[in-house]
Design an enzyme around this catalytic site. Structure first.
Site, PDB file in Angstrom:
ATOM      1  N   ASN A 210       0.842  -1.193   0.000  1.00  0.00           N
ATOM      2  CA  ASN A 210       0.000   0.000   0.000  1.00  0.00           C
ATOM      3  C   ASN A 210       0.879   1.245   0.000  1.00  0.00           C
ATOM      4  OD1 ASN A 210       0.606   0.773   2.811  1.00  0.00           O
ATOM      5  ND2 ASN A 210      -0.468  -1.126   3.285  1.00  0.00           N
ATOM      6  N   PHE A 327      -4.950   2.728  14.784  1.00  0.00           N
ATOM      7  CA  PHE A 327      -5.197   3.796  13.810  1.00  0.00           C
ATOM      8  C   PHE A 327      -6.218   3.299  12.802  1.00  0.00           C
ATOM      9  CE2 PHE A 327      -1.954   6.221  15.632  1.00  0.00           C
ATOM     10  CZ  PHE A 327      -1.814   7.435  14.972  1.00  0.00           C
ATOM     11  N   LYS A 345     -12.005  -4.489  17.622  1.00  0.00           N
ATOM     12  CA  LYS A 345     -10.625  -4.900  17.909  1.00  0.00           C
ATOM     13  C   LYS A 345     -10.361  -5.091  19.397  1.00  0.00           C
ATOM     14  CE  LYS A 345      -9.348  -4.316  13.557  1.00  0.00           C
ATOM     15  NZ  LYS A 345      -8.888  -5.390  12.667  1.00  0.00           N
TER      16      LYS A 345
END
Length: 410
Positions: A210, A327, A345
C-alpha cells in the site's frame, strides 16, 4: 522545575525563516531561547523579529563592547542547557569542524562546554559534497549531534536531501537532548509501535502493498522517545531514517510484524500505526510468474487472510499492554467506522484519519481521537505535532491520578 534554555544559532540560508517558528514552538513547550544571528543569517531574518519572539536580546557581533560587558561570548556559550545550530549551513559546520573562531557563532561553538545539536539545511550538492561529508563525520565523532536533513524539492529548484527537517522533528530532538535518554514524562515506559506498510510476496519479484510512508509512526516513535520512553519501532519497508534512541526492528510481511511485536512484549503501550495488508497470496511462487502472450484471461489468485495484529495484542490474556491504540485510515464516514473498529478490535483508543486526500505520504494529518466514552477532534497539523499531542495524552493516561507512571510490569 527550572526552565530549560537553549542557545540558538541562526545561520545564513533560506531555511533561516523557519527558526522563528522553532522559537515559537519551543516557547509553547516552556523552553526558552537565547539567539545568535550570524551576519549571513541577518539577510533572511532580522534580530528584531528574533528578539520579539524569544523575549530576549538577539546577539550578532563578537566585537561589541556593550554585549561583551553584558554577557560576554564565553558566558554566552555556557548560559544554556543545549546549543542548537539551525539552520546549520555548510560554512558553519566547516568552521566548527576546523575549530575556527572568526565571528560570534564560531567562537561560541569553540568555547562552549554544553551539548551541541546541528540541524543542516543546504543545497543537495553541498550536502553530498565530499568536504561536507567529512565535516559531518568528524563533528559526530567529536560528540556533536547532527540531524539528517529531509529530502524533497528545494528553493533552488533541485530535489534531494538537504531540506531543513520538519519543525516538529527538530523540537522532538531538542526535547530528547534536554531530557536525556530515559528521562522525561514517560521515563521507564516501554512503548511498542508499528509503522509503514507490509509487503506480501506474489513471487520473488512482485508483492502486494500500500501507499503508507511510515511518517506518522516514525514521528510518534520520536515523540515518545523525546518524553523518555524506551521505544521499540517495528517497521515495514520505508525510506526514513530511524529516530534517535529508538530500537528499530525491520520486517516485510504481516506475519513477521506480528512475531516481532510478540517478541517485544511486555510493553506498557502499543500503538498500531502500520498499514498492514489484510490479505496475502495463499501460495507465493518461488519463481517469477509468467503470463503467456496467448492467455485471454488474467491468472487467478487465491488469497489467505493475514493475522490481525491490533486485535491479537488487544485481546492477550498475558502481557497485554496497559494502553492499546489503533489507527483507522478511512476515506468516508471516518468517525463511525473508527468507533466500530474500536469495539471490534478490543483496543482502548482509536486515532481516526481521513486519507481521501494527500495524507498518505504527506506531511500533515487531521485526526479524531476516539475513546470508549468520547471523541476529540484535532485540527489539521503536521504529523510531528500529531505525534507530540498523542505522546502527551499517553503520558497523562499512564500517569494516573497521582501523576506517577504506572507500568504494566508492576
Amino acid at each position: 522545575m527550572e526552565q530549560k534554555r537553549i542557545l540558538l544559532v541562526i545561520g545564513g540560508g533560506i531555511a533561516a525563516y523557519k527558526s522563528l517558528e522553532l522559537i515559537r514552538e519551543l516557547g509553547r513547550r516552556g523552553i526558552a531561547s537565547r539567539c545568535i544571528v550570524t551576519k549571513a543569517g541577518q539577510e533572511f531574518v532580522t534580530p528584531l523579529s528574533v528578539s520579539a519572539l524569544s523575549g530576549d536580546k538577539a546577539y550578532t557581533e563578537l566585537f561589541d563592547l556593550d554585549e561583551e560587558a553584558e554577557m560576554g561570548h564565553i558566558q554566552l556559550s555556557r548560559s544554556a542547557d543545549l546549543v542548537v545550530v539551525c539552520p546549520a549551513t555548510a560554512d558553519l559546520m566547516a568552521k566548527a569542524n576546523a575549530g575556527l573562531a572568526n565571528d560570534l557563532a564560531s567562537t561560541m561553538l569553540l568555547a562552549t562546554d554544553k551539548p551541541v545539536l546541528m540541524v543542516p539545511a543546504m543545497n543537495v550538492r553541498m550536502w553530498q559534497h565530499a568536504a561536507t561529508i567529512r565535516n559531518v563525520a568528524q563533528l559526530r565523532a567529536d560528540g556533536v549531534t547532527v540531524m539528517e536533513p529531509d529530502e524533497g524539492a528545494m528553493a533552488c529548484g533541485e530535489f534531494g536531501p538537504g531540506r531543513l527537517p520538519e519543525i516538529g522533528a527538530i523540537v522532538a530532538e531538542i526535547e530528547t537532548q534536554l531530557n536525556g535518554q530515559g528521562q522525561g514524562a514517560l521515563s521507564g515506559v516501554h512503548a511498542l509501535i508499528t509503522a509503514g506498510p507490509t509487503r506480501e510476496p506474489l513471487d520473488p519479484v512482485r508483492y502486494l502493498s500500500n501507499h503508507s510512508s511510515g511518517r506518522q509512526g516514525y514521528a510518534i516513535a520520536a515523540a515518545l522517545a523525546a518524553q523518555g520512553a524506551d521505544v521499540t519501532l517495528v517497521s515495514g519497508p520505508v525510506a526514513l531514517a530511524p529516530p534517535r534512541g529508538v530500537t528499530l526492528v525491520k520486517i516485510e510481511t504481516a506475519r513477521q510484524m506480528l512475531k516481532a511485536c510478540e517478541d517485544a512484549l511486555p510493553a506498557d503501550v502499543f500503538i498500531s500505526v502500520a498499514a498492514v495488508a489484510d490479505w496475502r497470496p495463499a501460495r507465493a511462487a518461488t519463481k517469477k510468474l509468467k503470463i503467456k502472450a496467448t492467455d485471454a484471461e488474467a491468472p487467478a489468485m487465491e488469497l489467505a487472510e493475514n493475522p490481525d495484529i491490533l486485535k491479537t495484542l488487544s485481546n492477550k490474556r498475558k502481557n497485554r499492554p496497559r494502553l492499546v491504540i489503533g489507527f483507522a485510515a478511512e476515506t468516508h464516514d471516518v468517525e463511525d467506522y473508527a468507533r466500530a473498529k474500536l469495539a471490534r478490535k478490543g483496543c482502548d483508543w482509536i486515532v481516526a484519519n481521513d486519507v481521501s486526500g494527500d495524507v498518505m505520504g504527506g506531511a500533515e494529518n487531521e485526526v479524531v481521537l476516539i475513546t470508549h466514552d468520547q471523541s476529540e477532534r484535532w485540527p489539521r497539523m503536521g504529523k510531528e505535532e500529531v505525534a507530540t499531542r498523542l505522546a502527551r495524552k499517553i503520558a497523562a493516561e499512564l500517569g494516573g491520578d497521582d501523576g506517577g507512571i504506572k507500568l504494566a510490569a508492576e
